[in-house]
Design an enzyme around this catalytic site. Structure first.
Site, PDB file in Angstrom:
ATOM      1  N   ARG A  70       0.864  -5.050  13.102  1.00 26.30           N
ATOM      2  CA  ARG A  70       0.226  -4.476  14.284  1.00 26.30           C
ATOM      3  C   ARG A  70      -0.075  -5.542  15.335  1.00 26.30           C
ATOM      4  NH1 ARG A  70      -4.034  -0.761  10.941  1.00 26.30           N
ATOM      5  NH2 ARG A  70      -2.514   0.673  10.017  1.00 26.30           N
ATOM      6  N   ARG A 117       0.833  -1.208   0.000  1.00 30.25           N
ATOM      7  CA  ARG A 117       0.000   0.000   0.000  1.00 30.25           C
ATOM      8  C   ARG A 117       0.863   1.251   0.000  1.00 30.25           C
ATOM      9  NH1 ARG A 117      -5.031  -1.753   4.018  1.00 30.25           N
ATOM     10  NH2 ARG A 117      -5.339  -3.776   2.974  1.00 30.25           N
ATOM     11  N   ARG A 163       2.090   1.623  10.491  1.00 26.43           N
ATOM     12  CA  ARG A 163       1.616   1.718   9.103  1.00 26.43           C
ATOM     13  C   ARG A 163       2.800   1.589   8.172  1.00 26.43           C
ATOM     14  NH1 ARG A 163      -2.569   5.893   8.351  1.00 26.43           N
ATOM     15  NH2 ARG A 163      -3.868   4.079   8.719  1.00 26.43           N
ATOM     16  N   SER A 171     -10.352  -6.214   9.593  1.00 35.31           N
ATOM     17  CA  SER A 171     -11.496  -5.527   9.043  1.00 35.31           C
ATOM     18  C   SER A 171     -12.285  -6.595   8.313  1.00 35.31           C
ATOM     19  CB  SER A 171     -10.993  -4.451   8.088  1.00 35.31           C
ATOM     20  OG  SER A 171     -12.071  -3.692   7.621  1.00 35.31           O
ATOM     21  N   GLU A 202      -5.812  -0.988  14.547  1.00 33.02           N
ATOM     22  CA  GLU A 202      -6.682  -1.821  13.731  1.00 33.02           C
ATOM     23  C   GLU A 202      -5.887  -3.019  13.191  1.00 33.02           C
ATOM     24  OE1 GLU A 202      -8.516   0.195  10.411  1.00 33.02           O
ATOM     25  OE2 GLU A 202      -8.794  -1.722   9.375  1.00 33.02           O
TER      26      GLU A 202
END
Length: 426
Positions: free
Chosen positions: A394, A262, A277, A352, A349
Site C-alpha cells: 500500500r 494472510r 489487499r 498499525s 492503512e
RNA sequence: GGAGAGGUGUCCGAGUGGUUUAAGGAGCACGCCUGGAAAGCGUGUGUGUGGGGAUACCUGCACCGAGGGUUCGAAUCCCUCCCUCUCCGCCA
C-alpha cells in the site's frame, strides 16, 4: 491474558471492557470462567490437603521400612486416600484445562484514553499531515501505472499461486528492496535491533501473541503444526517467551523485515483491487518490550517513527485513534496510519501501532526483574508493543500514485533516491 | 530419514523407587574479617499458585524437556511426543 485474580476482583470492569470492544461471545466465556474458577479453587484446597496427608504418610512408610518395621497396614490404609487424591487430581486437571482455555478467550481491556465506538466508523482522526496532491491530469491507480511499466504482474502471480500473490518485477522489485533497506537503516539508527525471524511459527507462539485460539482462519496453516506468520510481530515477540528479562535492559527494541501471509477470506471488491489487499506482502515491523510506566510513551514514539517515514516520503496521511469497537483482541490502544491514495481517492492503512500492555507478556510468560533471571526480588510485568513501519504494497501504491507524471513515470522522493540510485522511475 | 547417547535449579554437576524439604561446586547478594580489596568464614539464593500474619514473615501444593501411566511413595520404572549431540544417509 488478563490475570485471573484481576478478573475475579474486577469483574464489572472486565465485563464493561468486553462489551465496549463489541465482543459478546467473550461475555459468555467470562461467565463460564468465573464458574469454573470457583469450583477449581474449592477443589484445589481439598486436593492439596489430601496431597499433604498422602505425602506425609508416604514419608512415614519409607521411615518404617528403613527401621525394619511393618508398613503393610499403613500402606493398605493409604490405598483409599491415594485413589481419592487421584480422582481429585483428574478433576483438577480437567478444570485447569478449562480455565486455561477460557482465560485465553477474555480480551484485553481498552486504555482509558480510548474513545467508545461500535465499529471502524467511530475511529477518531487524531491528526492529518500533508496536502493531498493535485494533478493537471486524471491520476491513475497504481495497478494501471505499475502493470503498464511491468513493475508488478498480477496475472503471473495468479498462475504461479493464485489471486493476491502479485509478482514484483524489475523496477518494482528494486523499489521493494530499496524500501526494505531504507526502513531498516532508519530503524537501526533509532536503536532497533534487526532480526531475521522464522516465517513459520508453532501453535505455542501463535497462542502467546493472540492469533490462537479462534483466529486460525486468518493464517495459513502448513504441515507439522506450523503456521505462516501473518506478521513478524508473532515470531519476534515470541523471542522472549518464557523468559525473565533484566529491568536494566528495557526497553528492548527489535525490527524485522519479513513477508506476511494472510488468508483474508471473504474480502472482495475494491478492497482487494491491485495491491490494496494481498495474501502475501512485505512489511518492516517494530517490536518493543518495555517497562509498564513507559509503554504509552513508547506507543507515541513508535507511531512517530512510522509517521516520520511517511513524512520523509512526502505522502499525505492521517492518524486514526481506534475506538473500542475496532480494537483487536489483544490491544489496549492502537493507532492506524492511513496514507492518501490519489489514484483511488481513498485512504489506505499502511501502519498499525499497538500497545498490548501486559496482555501478551502474560501469555508469553515474559516478565522482568532487576538483574534478570539471576536477579533478586519479585518479577514485574512488562508491556509489549508493535507497529508496522510500514506495510509495503500500500505504501508503494500511494507512492507511485502520488508521484506519477502524465506520462506514467514516477518521481522518486528524496529519501529513497540513495537507495534506488535514480530520481525517476521510467 | 536410520542408529546410538542424552535433556536435572542462573551455570556446572551428583542422583536407577523412600532421611532429596533436589547432594556438591560455581556465580550472585548480604554479613564477618580488612586501612581498602582479594582470600577465608557465615548466611541467603528458582518459578507458579493457594492459605495465614499482611513491608523484608510463616506455611500447603505443583514443577528435574512436555504430557500421560505404574506405585502407599517417581528426578529415578513404563508409554507417547519435543529438543540437543555423535555417526550414517540425503541435501541448498
Amino acid at each position: 491474558m488478563l490475570d485471573l485474580r484481576f478478573i475475579r476482583e474486577n469483574t464489572a470492569a472486565v465485563r464493561r471492557a468486553i462489551s465496549d470492544k463489541q465482543m459478546p461471545d467473550a461475555l459468555e466465556k467470562l461467565d463460564q470462567l468465573l464458574l469454573v474458577d470457583e469450583e477449581h479453587r474449592l477443589l484445589k484446597r481439598d486436593l492439596e490437603e489430601k496431597q499433604a496427608e498422602r505425602n506425609a504418610n508416604a514419608r512415614l512408610v519409607g521411615q518404617l521400612k528403613r527401621e525394619g518395621a511393618d508398613a503393610g497396614e499403613l500402606m493398605a490404609a493409604m490405598a483409599a486416600l491415594s485413589d481419592e487424591v487421584k480422582r481429585l487430581e483428574d478433576r483438577e486437571r480437567s478444570l485447569q484445562t478449562q480455565l486455561d482455555a477460557l482465560l485465553l478467550e477474555v480480551p484485553n481491556l481498552p486504555h482509558a484514553s480510548v474513545p467508545y465506538g461500535e465499529s471502524e466508523h467511530d475511529n477518531v482522526v487524531a491528526k492529518e499531515w500533508g496536502a493531498k496532491p493535485t494533478f493537471a491530469f486524471e491520476p491513475r491507480p497504481h495497478w494501471e501505472l505499475m502493470t503498464a511499466r511491468g513493475w508488478v504482474d498480477f496475472e503471473v502471480g495468479v498462475k504461479v499461486t493464485g489471486a493476491g500473490f502479485p509478482v514484483f518485477k524489475g523496477t518494482g522489485s528494486r523499489l521493494v528492496r530499496a524500501m526494505r533497506n531504507y526502513f531498516l537503516d532508519r530503524l537501526a539508527a533509532a536503536g532497533y535491533l534487526e532480526v531475521v525471524p522464522p516465517l513459520m511459527v508453532n501453535a505455542a507462539s501463535a497462542t502467546a501473541t493472540g492469533q490462537l485460539p479462534d483466529k486460525e482462519g486468518q493464517m495459513y496453516e502448513v504441515t507439522d503444526g506450523f503456521f505462516l506468520i501473518p506478521t513478524s510481530e508473532v515470531p519476534v515477540t515470541n523471542v522472549h517467551r518464557d523468559e525473565i528479562l533484566a529491568v536494566e535492559e528495557l526497553p528492548i527494541k527489535y525490527t524485522a523485515f519479513t513477508p506476511c501471509f494472510r488468508r483474508e477470506a471473504g474480502s472482495h471488491g475494491k478492497d482487494v483491487r491491485g495491491l490494496n489487499r494481498v495474501h502475501q506482502f512485505d512489511k518492516v515491523e517494530m517490536v518493543q518490550f518495555c517497562a509498564p510506566e513507559r509503554s504509552y510513551e513508547a506507543l507515541e514514539e513508535m507511531t512517530r517513527i512510522a509517521e516520520g517515514f511517511l513524512e520523509e516520503l512526502g505522502l499525505a496521511y492521517r492518524r486514526l485513534l481506534m475506538c473500542t469497537g475496532d480494537l483487536g483482541f489483544t490491544q489496549a490502544k492502537k493507532y492506524d496510519l492511513e496514507v492518501w491514495s490519489p489514484g483511488q481517492a481513498r485512504w489506505l492503512e499502511v501502519s498499525s501501532v499497538s500497545n498490548m500492555e501486559a496482555f501478551q507478556a502474560s501469555r508469553l510468560r515474559t516478565r522482568a526483574r532487576p538483574g534478570g533471571v539471576t536477579g533478586k526480588g519479585k518479577t514485574e510485568p512488562v508491556h509489549t508493543l508493535n507497529g508496522s513501519a510500514l506495510a509495503f504494497p500500500r505504501t508503494i501504491a500511494a507512492l507511485v500514485e502520488t508521484y506519477q507524471d502524465a506520462d506514467g513515470a514516477v518521481r522518486v522522493p528524496e529519501a529513497l533516491r540513495e537507495y534506488l540510485g535514480v530520481a525517476r522511475l521510467e
